[in-house]
Design a protein around this motif. Structure first.
Motif, PDB file in Angstrom:
ATOM      1  N   ARG A  96      49.784  34.074  50.008  1.00 46.18           N
ATOM      2  CA  ARG A  96      49.846  32.540  49.303  1.00 46.18           C
ATOM      3  C   ARG A  96      49.244  31.353  49.839  1.00 46.18           C
ATOM      4  N   LEU A  97      48.319  31.245  51.317  1.00 51.39           N
ATOM      5  CA  LEU A  97      48.084  30.204  52.063  1.00 51.39           C
ATOM      6  C   LEU A  97      46.368  30.760  51.868  1.00 51.39           C
ATOM      7  N   GLY A  98      45.727  29.816  52.542  1.00 54.29           N
ATOM      8  CA  GLY A  98      44.420  30.102  53.066  1.00 54.29           C
ATOM      9  C   GLY A  98      44.837  31.280  54.095  1.00 54.29           C
ATOM     10  N   GLU A 123      44.936  28.407  57.597  1.00 53.57           N
ATOM     11  CA  GLU A 123      46.616  28.288  57.529  1.00 53.57           C
ATOM     12  C   GLU A 123      46.954  28.855  57.756  1.00 53.57           C
ATOM     13  N   GLU A 174      48.799  29.076  43.161  1.00 47.96           N
ATOM     14  CA  GLU A 174      49.505  28.406  44.272  1.00 47.96           C
ATOM     15  C   GLU A 174      49.521  29.449  45.122  1.00 47.96           C
ATOM     16  N   HIS A 190      46.790  31.141  46.845  1.00 47.58           N
ATOM     17  CA  HIS A 190      45.072  30.625  47.551  1.00 47.58           C
ATOM     18  C   HIS A 190      44.383  32.349  47.075  1.00 47.58           C
ATOM     19  N   ASN A 220      41.524  32.379  44.105  1.00 50.79           N
ATOM     20  CA  ASN A 220      40.063  32.696  44.641  1.00 50.79           C
ATOM     21  C   ASN A 220      39.612  33.484  45.374  1.00 50.79           C
TER      22      ASN A 220
END
Length: 190
Positions: free
Chosen positions: A33-35, A38, A82, A84, A88
């Motif tokens: 979910r997060l980069g 983070e 949402e 990341h 990406n």
């Protein structure tokens, strides 16, 4: 009976993910979910607090399955935008500009496996995406050809399990999990 609901109850999420030691840095299904920056910065109980925030939003971080009222499983489903790592990714292609939702994680608790929880989770996740306007749901399972997938990597699911749920292979990827190639599968909702 298996019921699938949006994951708004943090206590039920903790049933699925909380470590015995609250300061242990376990996944909590945040890695997808997060980069990476983070994700690495959140340690111990900070990870749980991030999930608590996600559960409090209007859009749940995924869905939970309940068998006879007890938490039995989890499926991570959200708009790809949402997520990341998927939004990406250089390894998992974007096929078009549709606002697809990604179904990236399926987890069933010990004691509830081989009882129909996984198909219920997939269908419940797809239904949640549909209710929230998703035109397409994507998954990125292992294309394991029927070979056993190590349990630590099984959270991505397998091609067969998604084919049974009405998904079709849409593309190859260059992503690998547990030694197996991952493929991009889709189920159109509109």
């Amino acid at each position: 009976m298996i019921e699938v609901k949006p994951a708004h109850d943090f206590g039920d999420m903790a049933t699925m993910f909380a470590p015995k030691n609250p300061e242990s840095s376990v996944c909590w299904c945040l890695s997808w979910r997060l980069g990476s920056k983070e994700n690495r910065s959140l340690v111990g109980s900070q990870r749980a607090e991030k999930v608590r925030e996600l559960c409090a939003r209007d859009l749940a971080p995924g869905v939970l399955a309940y068998r006879d009222g007890e938490v039995a499983g989890w499926a991570g489903i959200a708009p790809r935008a949402e997520l990341h790592p998927f939004a990406n990714s250089r390894k998992i292609p974007h096929l078009d500009d549709l606002p697809v939702w990604s179904l990236w994680c399926i987890r069933v608790r010990p004691g509830f496996r081989k009882q129909g929880v996984t198909p219920a989770l997939i269908e419940g996740a797809v239904d949640y995406a549909r209710v929230n306007g998703a035109p397409v749901v994507e998954s990125y399972p292992a294309d394991n050809g029927g070979e056993r997938v190590d349990l630590t990597m099984a959270f991505v699911g397998t091609r067969d399990m998604f084919e049974r749920a009405g998904f079709e292979k849409a593309a190859e990827t260059t992503s690998v999990v547990g030694g197996f190639p991952r493929i991009l599968m889709r189920r159109t909702l509109t």
